[in-house]
Design an enzyme around this catalytic site. Structure first.
Site, PDB file in Angstrom:
ATOM      1  N   THR A   1      -8.019   7.426  30.989  1.00  0.00           N
ATOM      2  CA  THR A   1      -8.376   8.829  31.212  1.00  0.00           C
ATOM      3  C   THR A   1      -9.511   9.214  30.287  1.00  0.00           C
ATOM      4  OG1 THR A   1      -6.121   9.360  31.826  1.00  0.00           O
ATOM      5  CG2 THR A   1      -7.453  11.191  30.999  1.00  0.00           C
TER       6      THR A   1
ATOM      7  N   ARG B   1       2.277  11.099  42.651  1.00  0.00           N
ATOM      8  CA  ARG B   1       2.645  10.839  41.251  1.00  0.00           C
ATOM      9  C   ARG B   1       1.696  11.601  40.295  1.00  0.00           C
ATOM     10  NH1 ARG B   1      -0.319   8.772  36.643  1.00  0.00           N
ATOM     11  NH2 ARG B   1       1.144   7.804  35.231  1.00  0.00           N
TER      12      ARG B   1
ATOM     13  N   GLY C   1       0.744  12.003  36.124  1.00  0.00           N
ATOM     14  CA  GLY C   1       0.935  11.474  34.769  1.00  0.00           C
ATOM     15  C   GLY C   1       0.846  12.590  33.742  1.00  0.00           C
ATOM     16  N   ASP C   2       0.577  12.209  32.515  1.00  0.00           N
ATOM     17  CA  ASP C   2       0.512  13.177  31.415  1.00  0.00           C
ATOM     18  C   ASP C   2      -0.773  14.006  31.405  1.00  0.00           C
ATOM     19  OD1 ASP C   2      -0.763  10.615  30.869  1.00  0.00           O
ATOM     20  OD2 ASP C   2      -1.355  11.532  28.975  1.00  0.00           O
TER      21      ASP C   2
ATOM     22  N   THR D   1      -4.209   9.004  26.181  1.00  0.00           N
ATOM     23  CA  THR D   1      -4.503   8.171  27.344  1.00  0.00           C
ATOM     24  C   THR D   1      -3.560   6.966  27.285  1.00  0.00           C
ATOM     25  OG1 THR D   1      -6.187   6.819  28.453  1.00  0.00           O
ATOM     26  CG2 THR D   1      -6.467   7.143  26.093  1.00  0.00           C
ATOM     27  N   GLY D   2      -3.202   6.456  28.446  1.00  0.00           N
ATOM     28  CA  GLY D   2      -2.228   5.363  28.488  1.00  0.00           C
ATOM     29  C   GLY D   2      -1.223   5.642  29.586  1.00  0.00           C
TER      30      GLY D   2
ATOM     31  N   GLY E   1       1.218   7.459  31.406  1.00  0.00           N
ATOM     32  CA  GLY E   1       1.670   8.853  31.366  1.00  0.00           C
ATOM     33  C   GLY E   1       3.176   8.989  31.301  1.00  0.00           C
TER      34      GLY E   1
HETATM   35  N1  ASP Z   1      -2.558   8.802  31.291  1.00  0.00           N
HETATM   36  C1  ASP Z   1      -3.057   8.487  32.603  1.00  0.00           C
HETATM   37  C2  ASP Z   1      -1.930   8.625  33.588  1.00  0.00           C
HETATM   38  O1  ASP Z   1      -0.820   8.233  33.292  1.00  0.00           O
HETATM   39  C3  ASP Z   1      -3.679   7.166  32.724  1.00  0.00           C
HETATM   40  C4  ASP Z   1      -4.453   6.677  31.510  1.00  0.00           C
HETATM   41  O2  ASP Z   1      -4.858   7.443  30.684  1.00  0.00           O
HETATM   42  O3  ASP Z   1      -4.646   5.479  31.352  1.00  0.00           O
HETATM   43  O4  ASP Z   1      -2.182   9.071  34.686  1.00  0.00           O
END
Ligand code: ASP
Length: 308
Positions: free
Chosen positions: A151, A179, A181-182, A202-203, A205
């Site tokens: 993200t 879906r 995410g965060d 980021t990661g 979610g």
């Molecule tokens: N956090 C984002 C999500 O889960 C994806 C990401 O940042 O890698 O949608």
């Protein structure tokens, strides 16, 4: 003092652009939007905006959010297709008392009515990536939805002390349509309170939301911690909790910014690059776990060429 802190090396061009605005005494919100828009418009950045990672049905569903740290007002759009700049639509929602988080068709209609053009956000490259993944999935019979995401998160501080943050993402590759995410959820993917600081994540979610990590970092800054201590502390406490629950393989990276322009980062990855546009120039840093703490170093020329 001014600062723009961005996740991943892909934010470098955007923060460079936003820095011009801040150097001229501009508003942090404009700089944040410019930085995020720059990433959204570039199809080479495959996890955000145009050419983003498709969901299981091949469509590109986008999430974005904007938060004003002076007023704690937010705007967010979730799971929207064809909106050419999700961050622009999210920002236009910020300031409303109600109805500031919109999803799907409603979010798309709002974008159109507020002047954000529609565009097919799929590209031949994104469709090829999806096609290949579907063929691979059939061959392996093992769905691998959690590979490939990132993200863009931008934290901004301007000379007048305004703080703003913005996020934009296509979320997880091959996600189930619908879906979320965060990234568009306050407190999880981002949080900004101009009195204490801003943070973003980021990661994966689904992991990040369980710890409300962005809010946790800002709460730690409110208690007097530096952005680096707050990011490290929030992450290590959450990782410990997850280990107690026998859950590992976390994929979480965090950035933080204080109202006086100090910044910090933390990650569960082997290496997490982030950018910082500051009065003395634009920097790419590498955040690496080292024992209990994080090592933050300037990205070396070798790392830079690998990241590019
Ligand atoms: N956090 C984002 C999500 O889960 C994806 C990401 O940042 O890698 O949608």
């Amino acid at each position: 003092m001014f600062a723009l802190i961005g996740t991943w090396e892909m934010s470098r061009k955007g923060v460079t652009l936003g820095r011009e605005t801040l150097m001229q005494g501009g508003f942090a919100g404009d700089a944040v939007e410019e930085a995020v828009r720059c990433v959204e418009a570039n199809p080479d950045y495959v996890s955000v905006g145009y050419g983003g990672l498709p969901a299981a049905d091949g469509q590109v569903y986008l999430d974005a959010a904007y938060m004003d740290g002076d007023t704690l007002q937010c705007g967010a759009i979730l799971s929207v297709t064809e909106v050419s700049s999700p961050i622009a639509a999210a920002r236009k929602l910020c300031g409303r008392k109600t109805n500031w988080m919109l999803c799907g068709e409603g979010a798309k209609q709002f974008a159109v009515s507020s002047g954000v053009p529609l565009k097919d956000m799929r590209t031949p490259a994104s469709q090829k990536r999806w096609q290949e993944a579907m063929e691979q999935k059939k061959a392996d019979d093992v769905p691998a939805p959690y590979k490939g995401h990132d993200t863009v998160c931008i934290l901004g501080l301007d000379e007048n002390g305004h703080m703003v943050c913005g996020t934009s993402t296509s979320g997880l590759f091959l996600k189930v349509p619908g879906r979320i995410g965060d990234s568009p959820i306050p407190g999880c993917g981002f949080y900004c309170d101009a009195r204490y600081g801003a943070a973003a994540a980021t990661g994966l979610g689904e992991d990040i939301m369980r710890g409300c990590l962005s809010y946790e970092i800002v709460a730690r800054m409110r208690a007097g911690q530096s952005p680096q201590a707050a990011a490290e502390g929030a992450l290590s406490e959450f990782v410990k909790k997850m280990q107690e629950l026998k859950e590992d393989h976390l994929s979480i990276s965090l950035i933080a910014l204080s109202p006086d322009g100090r910044y910090g980062a933390a990650t569960t990855e082997a290496q997490f690059p982030f950018t910082a546009a500051l009065p003395d120039g634009v920097h790419v840093f590498s955040c690496t776990p080292k024992g209990e703490h994080m090592d933050i170093t300037s990205a070396s020329p070798e790392e830079m060429s690998r990241l590019n």
